[in-house]
Write an enzyme that holds these catalytic residues in place. Sequence first.
Site, PDB file in Angstrom:
ATOM      1  N   TYR A  77       0.825  -1.224   0.000  1.00  0.00           N
ATOM      2  CA  TYR A  77       0.000   0.000   0.000  1.00  0.00           C
ATOM      3  C   TYR A  77       0.856   1.271   0.000  1.00  0.00           C
ATOM      4  O   TYR A  77       0.597   2.230   0.719  1.00  0.00           O
ATOM      5  CB  TYR A  77      -0.962  -0.007   1.203  1.00  0.00           C
ATOM      6  N   TYR A 189      -1.686 -11.752  -6.576  1.00  0.00           N
ATOM      7  CA  TYR A 189      -1.868 -11.691  -5.122  1.00  0.00           C
ATOM      8  C   TYR A 189      -0.767 -12.471  -4.408  1.00  0.00           C
ATOM      9  O   TYR A 189      -0.276 -12.045  -3.363  1.00  0.00           O
ATOM     10  CB  TYR A 189      -3.237 -12.262  -4.737  1.00  0.00           C
ATOM     11  N   VAL A 238     -22.424  11.127 -15.416  1.00  0.00           N
ATOM     12  CA  VAL A 238     -21.824  11.343 -16.740  1.00  0.00           C
ATOM     13  C   VAL A 238     -22.210  10.159 -17.632  1.00  0.00           C
ATOM     14  O   VAL A 238     -21.893   9.004 -17.319  1.00  0.00           O
ATOM     15  CB  VAL A 238     -20.297  11.497 -16.651  1.00  0.00           C
ATOM     16  N   SER A 280     -17.236   0.068 -11.724  1.00  0.00           N
ATOM     17  CA  SER A 280     -17.249   0.232 -10.263  1.00  0.00           C
ATOM     18  C   SER A 280     -17.763  -1.030  -9.617  1.00  0.00           C
ATOM     19  O   SER A 280     -18.750  -1.610 -10.070  1.00  0.00           O
ATOM     20  CB  SER A 280     -18.153   1.407  -9.886  1.00  0.00           C
ATOM     21  N   THR A 485      -8.288  -3.640  -4.048  1.00  0.00           N
ATOM     22  CA  THR A 485      -7.598  -2.981  -2.936  1.00  0.00           C
ATOM     23  C   THR A 485      -7.710  -1.469  -3.113  1.00  0.00           C
ATOM     24  O   THR A 485      -7.793  -0.963  -4.237  1.00  0.00           O
ATOM     25  CB  THR A 485      -6.100  -3.350  -2.890  1.00  0.00           C
TER      26      THR A 485
END
Length: 529
Positions: A77, A189, A238, A280, A485
């Site tokens: 991260y 991963y 949009v 999404s 993530t």
Amino acid sequence: MTIHQHPHVTDRDAHFVGGGIASLAGAAFLVRDGNMPGENIHVYEKLDVVGGAMDGAGDPDEGYLIRGGRMFNYPTYECTWDLFETIPSLEDDSRSVKAVMDEFNEAHPSYAKTRLMHEGERIDAGEYGLTSQHRQSIARLLLTPEPRLGDTRIEEWFDESFLETNFWYVWATIFAFQPWHSVAEVRRYMYRFLHEFPRLHTMEGIDRTKYNQYDSMILPLRRWLEDRGVSFEYGHEVTDMDIVPSRTGRTVERLYCETDSGTESVPVEPSDLVFVTNGSMTDGSSIGGMDEAPELNETGASWELWKSIAEDNPQFGNPSVFADNVTETKWASFTVTLHNTDLFDHIVDFTNEEPGNGLVTYLGSNWLLSTVVAAQPHFANQPDDVKVFWGYALFPDREGNYVEKPISECTGREILRELCYHLQCEDRLPELLDDVTCIPAMMPFITAHFQPREPGDRPEVVPDGSNNLAFLGQYAEQPRDVVFTVEYSVRSAMTAVYEMLDLDREVPPVTKHYRKPGVLADTVRAAYR
């Protein structure tokens, strides 16, 4: 070769399509690192709230809702910590979000003792149960270059017995992998989190926010952006863009937004910047109630926009690979708010896990149910005498063991009855559910990013020949990083901003923990447990 001289950053506007963490991070990097004035930045969001999948809403009376919970890992991260080390926390603006998070995780370290349960008995999840054939398949996967894997599915790479090991149950329920998902994503991963391989079952390497991620991360970031003049255009969906091709590449010249008052047209100068979150994971979500099952939607605004602009621009990826298989990409989650805390207390006793410890998966569950009891309070406005926990089911279309229907068709009350069966307290219904609210959520695209894919199905963050358009989020290609993530979204934003502004700054590389001495040896030892 033509060199394009862009006007100064103060004379350029930036338009972000979608209000998830990728857009918020992108806006922050434009201000912090690109010195763009905040008032030049516009974020268009179809809902009345930003944060995307990093959500948290509700109150003790109506019930709380989180569709999911993000887990964090400190050695990885890299871009997320780079951002949140510079964003002041809401409680104390002299300390960063990251500093508050560090303090919380020191006080509440994760150590799951009961990661897996079966019929009320704790299973030693540290006994991974891998055979020599399973280990060979893992080694072969790590040694096979990703392009050669193509759209191979996990169940095509590993034999059926692998999918019944403790290792697979731990792995699948932490990361939400299904047997039909992409084995190329598993490979990524494994490389990204190889240092966690020996302690996946205890979740020791996982860090969390003090509250849900909306309260702990999105709110302070939104406040920071608002303080700098960034405009949030809520209720703006949009739906299309004018993208004009020329010899010098493709240029976005206009955005079209649907609002309550009709269609709005937003002109875009060639020197302006457009950042689109294409696809999404929480698009098309629907929410049920204690006595109402959520509906299943088959599409969402971000997918429709991506399909629209990719139709004439093949280098913008192939959204259908991810979006057209809702049966394979959906699952259900649920958030439980308890004024009567008997069920909460029973879960803590039954699993022998203190709040904040980790994820418990019930292997006897046809739905493959898991529950997460976070450290309390989990919401900034949560009273001391109210408790909250969260859960999800990886197999939403299988009939329950106790409630004879799939969780996708269940009300909150029915989900709790099924859970109580696995917690061996169904004889105490209905008093356990008195003054308890369970809100189910159905998310049709929650694991769409794990769908089997080929190179090119995800567009580059800045596609070849794109003059002012970049893609952000889970469906923009970033070599070696892992989707699902927060880091993937933040990294896409940093990459896009630095490239579009041609900044003389490095995006922190994906750390190669697997090359550190001892990591490989520890992993091999764990694989023989």
